[in-house]
Design a protein around this motif. Structure first.
Motif, PDB file in Angstrom:
ATOM      1  N   TYR A 109       8.892  58.000   9.479  1.00 32.99           N
ATOM      2  CA  TYR A 109       9.376  59.354   9.775  1.00 32.99           C
ATOM      3  C   TYR A 109      10.688  59.334  10.562  1.00 32.99           C
ATOM      4  O   TYR A 109      11.136  60.370  11.065  1.00 32.99           O
ATOM      5  CB  TYR A 109       8.295  60.133  10.547  1.00 32.99           C
ATOM      6  N   ARG A 110      11.306  58.173  10.646  1.00 33.73           N
ATOM      7  CA  ARG A 110      12.537  58.034  11.420  1.00 33.73           C
ATOM      8  C   ARG A 110      13.646  58.944  10.890  1.00 33.73           C
ATOM      9  O   ARG A 110      14.367  59.582  11.660  1.00 33.73           O
ATOM     10  CB  ARG A 110      12.986  56.563  11.382  1.00 33.73           C
ATOM     11  N   GLN A 111      13.797  59.013   9.573  1.00 34.79           N
ATOM     12  CA  GLN A 111      14.851  59.867   9.008  1.00 34.79           C
ATOM     13  C   GLN A 111      14.600  61.338   9.326  1.00 34.79           C
ATOM     14  O   GLN A 111      15.533  62.079   9.670  1.00 34.79           O
ATOM     15  CB  GLN A 111      14.939  59.681   7.487  1.00 34.79           C
ATOM     16  N   GLN A 118      15.518  62.012  12.924  1.00 33.14           N
ATOM     17  CA  GLN A 118      16.969  62.083  13.113  1.00 33.14           C
ATOM     18  C   GLN A 118      17.536  63.388  12.574  1.00 33.14           C
ATOM     19  O   GLN A 118      18.433  63.994  13.196  1.00 33.14           O
ATOM     20  CB  GLN A 118      17.623  60.883  12.443  1.00 33.14           C
ATOM     21  N   SER A 119      17.020  63.851  11.430  1.00 36.21           N
ATOM     22  CA  SER A 119      17.503  65.117  10.861  1.00 36.21           C
ATOM     23  C   SER A 119      17.223  66.277  11.806  1.00 36.21           C
ATOM     24  O   SER A 119      18.070  67.159  12.003  1.00 36.21           O
ATOM     25  CB  SER A 119      16.836  65.374   9.507  1.00 36.21           C
ATOM     26  N   PRO A 135       6.898  60.068   2.622  1.00 33.23           N
ATOM     27  CA  PRO A 135       8.247  59.597   2.949  1.00 33.23           C
ATOM     28  C   PRO A 135       8.584  58.276   2.260  1.00 33.23           C
ATOM     29  O   PRO A 135       9.752  57.907   2.170  1.00 33.23           O
ATOM     30  CB  PRO A 135       8.211  59.434   4.470  1.00 33.23           C
ATOM     31  N   SER A 181      13.108  65.270   3.454  1.00 38.89           N
ATOM     32  CA  SER A 181      14.474  64.986   3.026  1.00 38.89           C
ATOM     33  C   SER A 181      15.384  66.168   3.389  1.00 38.89           C
ATOM     34  O   SER A 181      14.913  67.299   3.543  1.00 38.89           O
ATOM     35  CB  SER A 181      14.509  64.732   1.517  1.00 38.89           C
ATOM     36  N   PRO A 182      16.691  65.926   3.540  1.00 35.46           N
ATOM     37  CA  PRO A 182      17.596  66.956   4.064  1.00 35.46           C
ATOM     38  C   PRO A 182      17.530  68.308   3.349  1.00 35.46           C
ATOM     39  O   PRO A 182      17.524  69.355   4.007  1.00 35.46           O
ATOM     40  CB  PRO A 182      18.972  66.310   3.922  1.00 35.46           C
TER      41      PRO A 182
END
Length: 231
Positions: free
Chosen positions: A18-20, A23-24, A210, A219-220
């Motif tokens: 879940y790091r991304q 960060q988002s 993920p 996702s973004p």
């Protein structure tokens, strides 16, 4: 400053995945932390056993974040099983899923402002998870706590069919809601991912995990559909 966010991973998943997403959310000025689970932390929960150890780590993380940011509430995001486990945490009934295990009680709902579930199976026909989910459904049906904003996000990506490429989705949907020929994110069907009384969203094209190929709920682009509900 927006309220801090705590993310609870899905079943057999670690915080690293879940790091991304972390960060988002941080880039959007939300202080964010994932419950620091490792994959092996889930082993004590396998086979209809209680998820008490996961709940304890969730409680420790939330209490730490409340102290760190000197606040009285957080936003809580539960992915997959992390969603229904979070509903146990918010509850006011002693939790005992089976065996000679001492009941635990967290009563966490006053600490949660907005609660978002991503691809959470809120119902199940599968015998290993049914006892836990029945506890949740019977004690806290729907968007149970009126002081909490519930947002349930489902994916419309794969239609379950008995043919190559759709077998996994078909079998997973069948085990979850009793019907394989339906839409979902490849693991959780839409009808299982929503709760009565919640703000229920459907996002096209997102996959469940993920670690899935392509895009998932965090996702973004899909993030834009549900992040607006956070405060």
């Amino acid at each position: 400053m927006p309220l801090p966010i705590v993310i609870l991973p899905g079943y057999l998943e670690s915080a690293i995945a879940y790091r991304q997403l972390e960060q988002s959310l941080q880039q959007l000025d939300f202080p964010t932390v994932t419950v620091p689970l490792r994959r092996r932390d889930w082993l004590p929960t396998i086979g209809r056993r209680p998820v008490t150890s996961i709940l304890q780590q969730l409680d420790q993380t939330i209490k730490y974040i409340l102290r760190q940011y000197n606040t009285t509430q957080i936003n809580l995001i539960g992915h997959s099983a992390g969603g229904w486990i979070s509903r146990i945490y918010m509850g006011e009934k002693p939790y005992l899923a089976g065996g000679n295990v001492k009941p635990f009680l967290w009563e966490g709902h006053p600490l949660v402002a907005t609660f978002i579930t991503l691809g959470t199976p809120h119902i199940s026909q599968e015998r290993w998870t049914r006892s836990n989910l029945n506890f949740v459904t019977n004690n806290y049906p729907g968007a149970f706590y009126k002081n909490v904003r519930y947002v349930c996000v489902a994916g419309k990506t794969i239609f379950g069919e008995r043919r190559p490429g759709s077998w996994l989705a078909y079998n997973s949907y069948q085990l979850t809601c009793g019907k394989g020929n339906t839409w979902g994110d490849g693991i959780t069907p839409i009808e299982a991912a929503h709760l009565e009384g919640a703000e229920n969203l459907v996002i096209q094209g997102v996959r469940h995990s993920p670690r899935s190929p392509g895009i998932w709920y965090g996702s973004p682009e899909p993030l834009k559909a549900w992040v607006q509900y956070l405060i």
